[in-house]
Design an enzyme around this catalytic site. Structure first.
Site, PDB file in Angstrom:
ATOM      1  N   THR A 266      -0.092   5.946  -0.210  1.00 49.28           N
ATOM      2  CA  THR A 266      -0.560   6.577  -1.429  1.00 49.28           C
ATOM      3  C   THR A 266      -2.271   6.833  -1.273  1.00 49.28           C
ATOM      4  O   THR A 266      -2.442   7.777  -1.891  1.00 49.28           O
ATOM      5  CB  THR A 266      -0.281   5.246  -2.564  1.00 49.28           C
ATOM      6  OG1 THR A 266       1.006   4.994  -2.719  1.00 49.28           O
ATOM      7  CG2 THR A 266      -0.958   5.630  -3.776  1.00 49.28           C
TER       8      THR A 266
ATOM      9  N   SER B 234       5.072   4.429   3.884  1.00 54.49           N
ATOM     10  CA  SER B 234       4.815   3.450   4.708  1.00 54.49           C
ATOM     11  C   SER B 234       6.410   2.832   4.692  1.00 54.49           C
ATOM     12  O   SER B 234       6.572   2.249   5.693  1.00 54.49           O
ATOM     13  CB  SER B 234       3.952   2.174   4.061  1.00 54.49           C
ATOM     14  OG  SER B 234       4.417   1.749   2.748  1.00 54.49           O
TER      15      SER B 234
ATOM     16  N   ASP C 126       3.604  -0.472   1.050  1.00 59.20           N
ATOM     17  CA  ASP C 126       4.701  -1.172   0.949  1.00 59.20           C
ATOM     18  C   ASP C 126       4.998  -2.117   2.333  1.00 59.20           C
ATOM     19  O   ASP C 126       5.620  -3.002   2.138  1.00 59.20           O
ATOM     20  CB  ASP C 126       5.857  -0.296   0.801  1.00 59.20           C
ATOM     21  CG  ASP C 126       6.006   0.348  -0.793  1.00 59.20           C
ATOM     22  OD1 ASP C 126       5.345  -0.140  -1.514  1.00 59.20           O
ATOM     23  OD2 ASP C 126       6.862   1.174  -0.889  1.00 59.20           O
TER      24      ASP C 126
END
Length: 323
Positions: free
Chosen positions: A12, A55, A87
């Site tokens: 992100t 991830s 994650d």
């Protein structure tokens, strides 16, 4: 002024929110690469992008690639900052903690809100991480996770919320330090670390979660996949329903290592209960109790330990000494 290697891997922190659809997705260009002027007063920063992946797509092979990159660059830089999706960030952090032996700071950070999202934490977390990597007290502390004004150890940190910017917490021990506008403050110290010297990953380890009514069906299905080891998130202090005992016995008899952790957020597994399926019976059977590790981290460590030995007795010694 310190020289810091900034290694981008995706996530992100490297994504943007599409204004039309609202979807958060990968960008053609890493949004952080245009913001290096924010770091100029903190450290000399040199950027690397070995791969760029969300991830959930990062594997232990990618983690090993990162560890090898850090060792390759260890004579050149005073510290390392890795940007990563949240994650699986805690798994990569723990993998690097177990596989790198450099004294320089290794900081992993990410973001819960993409770079162009209102209230984005991406740039702030990155600046905080570079400040921490440049701080003298960050040396020889193992891999640290810096998010939301806090510094956590790789061993204890976990993602605890799906979306909150304060998602990274260390429920068992708390953060090791904090970040203010003026200072980097460390108020705990790492007491013990251990590492594995590995150059490749060849083993297959599955993670299973214990639940009410669990029986042999799941375990027998896993065994058909011919694992090199399994990790079980047991109930409470390391207990399981009695209907799993026969299958677990067959794993032990076939010299397939079985690691026990708890599905609870805090506490340690220990052989307290003596009923059928209780922790005392399971440990006496040969199941390895892995202290306070989470399931995902225990799987990461078993993958690495199996490269050193497949002998369950030696693995038991490794985990008992480490945890």
């Amino acid at each position: 002024m310190k020289t810091i290697a900034l290694i981008h891997t995706g996530g992100t922190v490297s994504m943007r929110t599409d204004k039309a659809s609202g979807d958060v997705t990968t960008a053609n260009k890493h949004p952080m690469t245009d913001l290096t002027y924010y770091f100029q007063s903190i450290a000399n920063v040199v950027e690397y992008i070995p791969f760029s992946l969300p991830s959930p797509q990062i594997t232990p092979a990618h983690m090993l690639q990162l560890a090898q990159k850090i060792h390759e660059l260890s004579d050149t830089y005073d510290g390392f900052v890795i940007t990563h999706g949240t994650d699986t960030l805690e798994e990569t952090a723990y993998f690097l903690d177990l596989s790198t032996s450099v004294q320089q700071p290794i900081i992993i950070t990410g973001a819960m809100r993409s770079a162009n999202e209102i209230g984005s934490d991406a740039l702030y977390n990155l600046i905080s991480s570079i400040r921490t990597a440049a701080h003298p007290q960050a040396w020889d502390q193992g891999v640290l996770v810096v998010m939301n004004d806090e510094i956590h150890t790789a061993r204890h940190v976990s993602k605890t919320s799906t979306s909150n910017v304060a998602t990274f917490q260390s429920p068992q021990s708390g953060p090791i330090g904090m970040i203010t506008k003026q200072s980097i403050l460390f108020y705990h110290a790492i007491l013990k670390r251990h590492t594995y010297r590995i150059n490749h990953l060849t083993k297959k380890v599955f993670l299973c979660k214990g639940y009410a009514g669990m029986d042999e069906e799941l375990l027998e299905t896993v065994k058909q996949a011919k694992p090199d080891g399994i990790v079980i998130e047991g109930l409470g202090e390391g207990n399981l329903p009695n209907n799993t005992v026969a299958s677990l016995t067959s794993f032990v008899n076939d010299n397939i290592p079985v690691l026990m952790v708890s599905r609870c957020h805090t506490g340690m597994v220990q052989p307290t209960y003596g009923y059928e399926g209780g922790g005392k019976q399971l440990k006496e059977m040969g199941i390895i109790f892995a202290g306070g590790l989470t399931g995902p981290k225990a799987r990461i460590e078993l993958l690495m330990a199996l490269e050193e030995t497949g002998n369950p007795k030696k693995l038991k010694q490794i985990f008992e000494q480490a945890h």
